[in-house]
Structure formats: C-alpha cells, structure tokens
Design an enzyme around this catalytic site. Structure first.
Site, mmCIF file in Angstrom:
data_model
loop_
_atom_site.group_PDB
_atom_site.id
_atom_site.type_symbol
_atom_site.label_atom_id
_atom_site.label_comp_id
_atom_site.label_asym_id
_atom_site.label_seq_id
_atom_site.Cartn_x
_atom_site.Cartn_y
_atom_site.Cartn_z
ATOM 1 N N ALA A 175 0.870 -1.167 0.000
ATOM 2 C CA ALA A 175 0.000 0.000 0.000
ATOM 3 C C ALA A 175 0.912 1.223 0.000
ATOM 4 C CB ALA A 175 -0.877 -0.020 1.238
ATOM 5 N N GLY A 192 0.637 -4.858 0.862
ATOM 6 C CA GLY A 192 -0.625 -4.901 0.116
ATOM 7 C C GLY A 192 -0.451 -5.544 -1.257
ATOM 8 N N GLU A 217 -0.741 -9.143 -0.655
ATOM 9 C CA GLU A 217 -2.166 -9.406 -0.378
ATOM 10 C C GLU A 217 -2.990 -9.367 -1.671
ATOM 11 O OE1 GLU A 217 -2.216 -6.342 2.665
ATOM 12 O OE2 GLU A 217 -2.724 -7.857 4.172
ATOM 13 N N GLU A 250 4.805 -5.194 6.838
ATOM 14 C CA GLU A 250 4.109 -4.121 7.562
ATOM 15 C C GLU A 250 4.659 -3.908 8.965
ATOM 16 O OE1 GLU A 250 2.658 -6.567 5.851
ATOM 17 O OE2 GLU A 250 1.056 -5.763 4.582
HETATM 18 N N1 CO8 Z 1 4.607 3.259 -0.592
HETATM 19 C C1 CO8 Z 1 4.994 4.436 -1.099
HETATM 20 N N2 CO8 Z 1 6.105 4.615 -1.845
HETATM 21 C C2 CO8 Z 1 6.873 3.534 -2.072
HETATM 22 C C3 CO8 Z 1 6.539 2.268 -1.568
HETATM 23 C C4 CO8 Z 1 5.354 2.143 -0.790
HETATM 24 N N3 CO8 Z 1 4.915 0.992 -0.302
HETATM 25 N N4 CO8 Z 1 7.486 1.395 -1.961
HETATM 26 C C5 CO8 Z 1 8.388 2.102 -2.677
HETATM 27 N N5 CO8 Z 1 8.003 3.397 -2.751
HETATM 28 C C6 CO8 Z 1 8.696 4.493 -3.419
HETATM 29 C C7 CO8 Z 1 9.899 4.974 -2.612
HETATM 30 O O1 CO8 Z 1 9.482 5.848 -1.606
HETATM 31 C C8 CO8 Z 1 10.719 5.631 -3.696
HETATM 32 O O2 CO8 Z 1 10.177 6.889 -3.942
HETATM 33 P P1 CO8 Z 1 11.168 8.197 -4.084
HETATM 34 O O3 CO8 Z 1 11.974 7.896 -5.324
HETATM 35 O O4 CO8 Z 1 10.222 9.333 -4.251
HETATM 36 O O5 CO8 Z 1 12.000 8.236 -2.853
HETATM 37 C C9 CO8 Z 1 10.455 4.783 -4.917
HETATM 38 O O6 CO8 Z 1 9.255 4.044 -4.646
HETATM 39 C C10 CO8 Z 1 11.546 3.781 -5.198
HETATM 40 O O7 CO8 Z 1 11.715 3.021 -4.014
HETATM 41 P P2 CO8 Z 1 13.163 2.803 -3.335
HETATM 42 O O8 CO8 Z 1 14.096 3.901 -3.671
HETATM 43 O O9 CO8 Z 1 12.943 2.508 -1.884
HETATM 44 O O10 CO8 Z 1 13.615 1.483 -4.137
HETATM 45 P P3 CO8 Z 1 14.585 0.319 -3.642
HETATM 46 O O11 CO8 Z 1 14.826 -0.533 -4.846
HETATM 47 O O12 CO8 Z 1 15.749 0.869 -2.903
HETATM 48 O O13 CO8 Z 1 13.717 -0.525 -2.564
HETATM 49 C C11 CO8 Z 1 11.733 -1.614 -1.712
HETATM 50 C C12 CO8 Z 1 12.534 -1.189 -2.964
HETATM 51 C C13 CO8 Z 1 12.574 -2.629 -0.930
HETATM 52 C C14 CO8 Z 1 10.425 -2.233 -2.176
HETATM 53 C C15 CO8 Z 1 11.487 -0.361 -0.825
HETATM 54 O O14 CO8 Z 1 10.953 0.670 -1.636
HETATM 55 C C16 CO8 Z 1 10.537 -0.595 0.313
HETATM 56 O O15 CO8 Z 1 10.910 -1.115 1.350
HETATM 57 N N6 CO8 Z 1 9.242 -0.175 0.136
HETATM 58 C C17 CO8 Z 1 8.257 -0.243 1.180
HETATM 59 C C18 CO8 Z 1 7.729 -1.658 1.279
HETATM 60 C C19 CO8 Z 1 6.709 -1.757 2.375
HETATM 61 O O16 CO8 Z 1 6.961 -1.480 3.540
HETATM 62 N N7 CO8 Z 1 5.490 -2.193 2.007
HETATM 63 C C20 CO8 Z 1 4.418 -2.365 2.939
HETATM 64 C C21 CO8 Z 1 3.619 -1.113 3.016
HETATM 65 S S1 CO8 Z 1 2.355 -1.201 4.262
HETATM 66 C C22 CO8 Z 1 1.132 -2.115 3.512
HETATM 67 O O17 CO8 Z 1 1.227 -2.578 2.430
HETATM 68 C C23 CO8 Z 1 -0.087 -2.285 4.366
HETATM 69 C C24 CO8 Z 1 -1.194 -3.014 3.590
HETATM 70 C C25 CO8 Z 1 -2.438 -2.949 4.372
HETATM 71 C C26 CO8 Z 1 -3.640 -3.228 3.501
HETATM 72 C C27 CO8 Z 1 -3.989 -2.132 2.602
HETATM 73 C C28 CO8 Z 1 -5.132 -1.350 3.167
HETATM 74 C C29 CO8 Z 1 -5.100 0.055 2.681
#
Ligand code: CO8
Length: 256
Positions: A64, A107, A110, A130
C-alpha cells in the site's frame, strides 16, 4: 498516463497492468479504485473469460502507498472503506491470474493472494513487511497467507517481515507455478488462453465452489460441489463437451 492499464492481448483475455513505476507500483487510492472498477466491469463483460493482473519487471506492487496513510487517523482509514475495493476482486466471478515479477510486498502480496492462480518469477520477492513500518497486514495477509503456507511459516514471515523468493514461494505453496523471470507474463497468458477455451459456466462454478468450500465444513463443501456438478448438466456446454468426446472432435463451448 493511467496507473492501471487495461489491455486485451488475446481473445477473451484481459490484462491489467499496475503502472506506477516511480513508486514501485505502490497501491495508492487511485490504483485500488481502478483495479476495483476494471475487475467489476470485466467480471460482467461476456467477451472476457479470464483476467491477468501484473506489474512490471521490478515490482508487482511494493505495498500500500505509505505516503497515502502515514499521517491519517483510524477513523479516516475506516471511512475509506478500502475493503469494498478489495471485495470487487474477491467477488469477480472469472478466473484472475497474478503474473508476479519483482516486489510483491505488503498490500502487493495481499493483492496477489486475491488471485486464483499465481505465476511467479524465480526472483520475485514476496513479503508482508508491515511490521517494519509499525503495523500489520490489513488486507488478508494474516489469513490468506496462513491458508496458503500454514501457520508457522506465516507467523515467521508476518512477524519478521522477511522476504521469500519466487522459488521459495513455489516450494511453500504461495505460487501455482514458478518460471524464469522473463517468461512470467507469457506463461500467465498461456494459462489464461487455455482456461479461456474451457466451458465458462463450469469455470465459474469451480471458482465459486472452491472458494466457498474453503470456509465451510467438508460435508457442506462436498454438498456445494455436488450441487454445482449437477447444475452443469443443465448447460449446453456439458452436452457439447461429452458429445464432442464421443464423436472424437474438439468441443466448441459457447458459455450456455
Ligand atoms: N509506498 C509508497 N512509496 C513507495 C513504496 C510504498 N509501499 N514502496 C516504494 N516506494 C517508493 C519509494 O518511496 C521511492 O520513492 P522516491 O523515489 O520518491 O524516494 C520509490 O518508490 C523507489 O523506491 P526505493 O528507492 O525505496 O527502491 P529500492 O529498490 O531501494 O527498494 C523496496 C525497494 C525494498 C520495495 C522499498 O521501496 C521498500 O521497502 N518499500 C516499502 C515496502 C513496504 O513497507 N510495504 C508495505 C507497506 S504497508 C502495507 O502494504 C499495508 C497493507 C495494508 C492493507 C492495505 C489497506 C489500505
């Protein structure tokens, strides 16, 4: 450019591509709304028999959108009624195939688990991370994951946030099939093509009974199966399928 691209790559097959490469395909409100709208419409479109969902090579969806929810409160989150958008996927009466490359995290994982068939690339990455951002899965991650891989592996993944590869997902039962990364979409579309040629009423009954049966007692689930099996004898496709076999020719299914 739209954040969910709808294509029709093959007869009777729709392809939905999540398209937010700049955010690793994170599921913001717009992506979820469009997925829900498309799946509702495709579910009702008689020209479509199978739906494939995919992302890009780097990410199916990395969760998400954290920016979308970092500062909100519980009541606002509740009032978003996101579960209604997810329900459109669950309620889609047609087979949904997830073609997964790259991150299927949070998400995104999921969303994949809402599909009926999962084709994963060897190097895909599945995770429920998460916990690392202070919360827990909120769209089925504690439940669908447990049903797919069992309590002990699910607990480990959800409590540590550790990722597994596509290969591991296949071994653990989180993927129907694991293929080289470059072949994921082709393979998913091949499966879609095969299913699209099957009798659609029987396919819809299989989906409904298999899913409903998971939450019922075995006796009730077997009764659901028996009733659906009997119902299919009212379809022209049943007559055609069996007649074609006896006449040693290929059947032509009309979905009637
Ligand atoms: N949300 C928002 N932005 C994101 C997300 C995310 N989940 N994942 C990546 N991005 C963005 C980064 O912020 C970055 O943006 P910017 O260039 O503006 O800084 C861009 O995508 C590229 O990402 P990275 O530079 O971090 O890329 P890497 O290759 O270094 O890393 C990863 C990739 C490992 C995937 C890393 O981006 C990461 O850890 N992302 C977050 C993953 C995460 O925590 N996901 C879980 C989110 S919580 C969730 O899903 C709850 C679900 C609940 C149900 C839904 C109900 C609404």
């Amino acid at each position: 450019m739209t954040v969910v691209i709808l294509e029709k790559p093959l007869e009777s097959v729709a392809l939905l591509r999540i398209n937010r490469p700049e955010a690793k395909n994170a599921l913001n409100g717009e992506v979820r709304r469009l997925l829900s709208e498309h799946l509702t419409a495709l579910g009702a479109d008689p020209s479509i028999r199978v739906i494939v969902m995919t992302g890009n090579q780097e990410a199916f969806a990395a969760g998400a959108d954290i920016k979308d929810m970092a500062e909100i409160g519980a009541i606002e989150l509740m009032q978003r009624n996101n579960h209604l958008l997810w329900r459109a996927i669950t309620n889609c009466p047609k087979p949904v195939i997830a073609a997964v490359n790259g991150y299927a995290w949070g998400g995104g994982c999921e969303l994949v688990m809402h599909a009926d068939i999962i084709v994963a690339g060897e190097n895909a990455s599945f995770s429920q991370p998460e916990i690392k951002v202070g919360v827990m899965p909120g769209a089925g991650g504690t439940q669908r994951l447990t049903r797919a891989i069992g309590k002990f592996k699910a607990m480990l993944m959800v409590m540590t946030g550790q990722a597994i590869s596509g290969v591991e997902a296949g071994q653990m039962g989180l993927a129907s099939m694991v293929v080289p990364d470059a072949e994921v979409l082709t393979q998913a579309l091949d499966i879609a093509k095969t299913i699209a040629r099957m009798p659609p009423i029987a396919i819809a009954q299989i989906k409904e009974v298999l899913l409903a049966g998971q939450d019922a007692s075995l006796d009730t689930a077997l009764m659901l199966e028996r009733k659906a099996f009997q119902l299919l004898f009212a379809s022209a496709d049943q007559k055609e399928g069996m007649k074609a076999f006896l006449e040693k020719r290929k059947p032509v299914y009309l979905g009637k």
